[in-house]
Design a protein around this motif. Structure first.
Motif, PDB file in Angstrom:
ATOM      1  N   TRP A 192       0.829  -1.209   0.000  1.00  0.00           N
ATOM      2  CA  TRP A 192       0.000   0.000   0.000  1.00  0.00           C
ATOM      3  C   TRP A 192       0.863   1.259   0.000  1.00  0.00           C
ATOM      4  CZ3 TRP A 192      -4.600   0.178  -1.774  1.00  0.00           C
ATOM      5  CH2 TRP A 192      -5.509  -0.869  -1.573  1.00  0.00           C
ATOM      6  N   PHE A 210       1.878   1.864  -3.425  1.00  0.00           N
ATOM      7  CA  PHE A 210       0.730   2.385  -4.167  1.00  0.00           C
ATOM      8  C   PHE A 210       0.540   3.879  -3.912  1.00  0.00           C
ATOM      9  CE2 PHE A 210      -3.858   3.431  -3.952  1.00  0.00           C
ATOM     10  CZ  PHE A 210      -4.169   3.328  -5.305  1.00  0.00           C
ATOM     11  N   LYS A 219      -9.032  -7.186   4.409  1.00  0.00           N
ATOM     12  CA  LYS A 219      -8.954  -8.624   4.177  1.00  0.00           C
ATOM     13  C   LYS A 219      -9.502  -8.999   2.805  1.00  0.00           C
ATOM     14  CE  LYS A 219      -8.740 -10.047   8.948  1.00  0.00           C
ATOM     15  NZ  LYS A 219      -7.918  -8.836   9.220  1.00  0.00           N
ATOM     16  N   SER A 220      -8.616  -9.349   1.907  1.00  0.00           N
ATOM     17  CA  SER A 220      -8.995  -9.841   0.584  1.00  0.00           C
ATOM     18  C   SER A 220      -7.742 -10.323  -0.119  1.00  0.00           C
ATOM     19  CB  SER A 220      -9.672  -8.742  -0.239  1.00  0.00           C
ATOM     20  OG  SER A 220      -9.715  -9.114  -1.614  1.00  0.00           O
ATOM     21  N   LYS A 240      -7.487 -11.570  -2.986  1.00  0.00           N
ATOM     22  CA  LYS A 240      -7.448 -11.096  -4.370  1.00  0.00           C
ATOM     23  C   LYS A 240      -6.936  -9.663  -4.449  1.00  0.00           C
ATOM     24  CE  LYS A 240      -9.878 -10.680  -8.688  1.00  0.00           C
ATOM     25  NZ  LYS A 240     -10.819 -11.305  -9.611  1.00  0.00           N
ATOM     26  N   LEU A 241      -7.377  -8.832  -3.496  1.00  0.00           N
ATOM     27  CA  LEU A 241      -6.932  -7.445  -3.482  1.00  0.00           C
ATOM     28  C   LEU A 241      -5.414  -7.370  -3.398  1.00  0.00           C
ATOM     29  CD1 LEU A 241      -7.479  -4.400  -3.294  1.00  0.00           C
ATOM     30  CD2 LEU A 241      -7.767  -4.677  -0.833  1.00  0.00           C
ATOM     31  N   GLN A 272      -3.741  -8.642  -6.669  1.00  0.00           N
ATOM     32  CA  GLN A 272      -3.919  -7.750  -7.805  1.00  0.00           C
ATOM     33  C   GLN A 272      -3.153  -6.447  -7.612  1.00  0.00           C
ATOM     34  OE1 GLN A 272      -5.181 -10.225  -9.871  1.00  0.00           O
ATOM     35  NE2 GLN A 272      -6.161  -8.460 -10.832  1.00  0.00           N
ATOM     36  N   LEU A 273      -3.119  -5.987  -6.363  1.00  0.00           N
ATOM     37  CA  LEU A 273      -2.378  -4.764  -6.083  1.00  0.00           C
ATOM     38  C   LEU A 273      -0.896  -4.998  -6.380  1.00  0.00           C
ATOM     39  CD1 LEU A 273      -2.472  -1.869  -4.888  1.00  0.00           C
ATOM     40  CD2 LEU A 273      -2.034  -2.908  -2.642  1.00  0.00           C
ATOM     41  N   PHE A 285      -0.486  -4.961 -10.043  1.00  0.00           N
ATOM     42  CA  PHE A 285      -0.688  -3.603 -10.559  1.00  0.00           C
ATOM     43  C   PHE A 285       0.567  -2.762 -10.366  1.00  0.00           C
ATOM     44  CE2 PHE A 285      -2.649   0.736  -9.753  1.00  0.00           C
ATOM     45  CZ  PHE A 285      -2.979   0.986 -11.082  1.00  0.00           C
ATOM     46  N   PHE A 321     -11.057  -6.411 -10.988  1.00  0.00           N
ATOM     47  CA  PHE A 321     -12.159  -7.102 -10.318  1.00  0.00           C
ATOM     48  C   PHE A 321     -13.368  -7.024 -11.248  1.00  0.00           C
ATOM     49  CE2 PHE A 321     -11.442  -7.703  -5.589  1.00  0.00           C
ATOM     50  CZ  PHE A 321     -10.084  -7.461  -5.607  1.00  0.00           C
ATOM     51  N   GLN A 341     -14.995  -2.632   3.281  1.00  0.00           N
ATOM     52  CA  GLN A 341     -13.886  -2.431   4.204  1.00  0.00           C
ATOM     53  C   GLN A 341     -13.156  -1.126   3.883  1.00  0.00           C
ATOM     54  OE1 GLN A 341     -11.400  -6.082   4.955  1.00  0.00           O
ATOM     55  NE2 GLN A 341     -12.679  -6.984   3.358  1.00  0.00           N
TER      56      GLN A 341
END
Lengths: 218, 218
Positions: A81, A84, A107-108, A110-111, A114-115, A118, B91, B102
DNA sequence: ATAAATTTTTAGTCTTGTCTAAATTTTAAG
DNA sequence: CTTAAAATTTAGACAAGACTAAAAATTTAT
């Protein structure tokens, strides 16, 4: 399920345990978490019940493998993060910590994946700290504190130990960023201050600064 | 300081109050929040003390201007994050809700502003819902439910009322997305089912589907 | 208009994470 | 080796947010 508070304690324990394998004391945890020892004890018991730390009364704690992974995964998210925020949202390196402290708890799976993609799978955050991969492995780095340099020598700034905005803004002011070449000119044995050259500007830095800047010999 | 829980209640009240100016009942709030009426009462009292809602015992609540703004600001963040997840992190529109639930609570004015700019100030989320601007204004939209169309007519899908993944995946399966042209061929008065044409495929949709799809006449 | 049904509130309890104060254990000093 | 100091744990309390059960108010129906 690990709660937000538990994640923060795990992170604290991880950072306190980092250098050696010694156990982490209740007091150290309480101090780092800005709470009282009794609160730390309570939390330690919860973490122990969930199998995240090994704990024996009065003997401090060790992270279990499960606890270590949970801690590292939060650190991975925190650092991704931060990248990012700096790379995509134009935050400066002294502004990202607080926000990343919140984002790291989202909490994810996939996030996170993917981040990471990215951002092109970065290996370092904006302060030069390594980003653990999705298996929890940290790239081994061989950086030393600027203060450890004893003679006139050239090195490159690769990280900061203290990442408070005060220190980061000090570095900004003196044009020191990650990747900046630093030439050590001399070291004063009296107060451990150092005379260095940065981008053709000579600068005297204090012991405090030298002890919070990581470099590699170039 | 508004807590995470308070933000969720404010959002719920906002959505329940949306159409008219009537007061929102304790039961309605409890149902929406998946809690019990007694819990809703407790929270309502807290919100009232903080000046976020007007409350009179047994008479339900109204958002104050302060409360409305807080709710809209959370919705703004939610929808911006949804755009981010779809546009930047690949997504699909049926995967974003949980994560955005969240992310919407992250507190950082700068983050919201920069995210908005990074996404080029979007005005709609991936489900066609409008994104409030930073002053809390919602672009007024004039969309109708597909079910309200009574005769053969052509329209364009501009939003969904139900944004559960079940419904969104149904739409995906039948190639209906935001911007898709839908030709209404006929409507069955018996069960309110409709015969429509999407991308040269004829399709019969149920009352349930027609009542959850927003369109504008083209 | 009053009784029944429904809604809402109150009272008391629980969990999480915190605290203070007191008790206990460990460590350090003499 | 024994005592003083420091660290740690326990006990009891509190705030937030939730719950159950019971009481009170409102609405609906006869």
């Amino acid at each position: 399920m690990v709660t937000l508070s538990e994640e923060n304690y795990l992170k604290a324990i991880y950072h306190l345990a980092k250098p050696d394998k010694a156990s982490v004391s209740t007091n150290a945890i309480a101090t780092k978490m800005l709470t009282k020892a009794s609160s730390a004890t309570d939390m330690i018991k919860k973490l122990a019940e969930k199998g995240l730390v090994d704990y024996q009364k009065y003997q401090g704690v060790h992270l279990t493998e499960k606890g270590r992974f949970a801690a590292v995964f939060v650190i991975r998210k925190h650092r991704l993060w931060e990248v990012f925020l700096v790379k995509k949202l134009n935050f400066s390196w002294d502004e990202v910590h607080e926000v990343a402290e919140q984002l790291e708890h989202i909490k994810s799976e996939k996030l996170t994946q993917q981040l990471d993609a990215f951002l092109d799978h970065p290996t370092e955050d904006p302060h030069g700290d390594p980003i653990p991969d999705c298996e929890g492995n940290l790239p081994s780095t061989q950086k030393i504190l600027l203060a450890q340099i004893e003679r006139a020598e050239s090195c490159i700034c690769v990280g900061v130990k203290d990442s408070t905005s005060q220190f980061l803004q000090y570095l900004d002011k003196h044009n020191i960023a990650l990747g900046t070449k630093i030439e050590v000119l001399s070291k004063e044995s009296f107060d451990e201050s150092m005379s260095i050259n940065v981008k053709n500007h000579q600068l005297t830095i204090s012991k405090e600064v030298a002890h919070n800047l990581f470099v590699k010999i170039s």
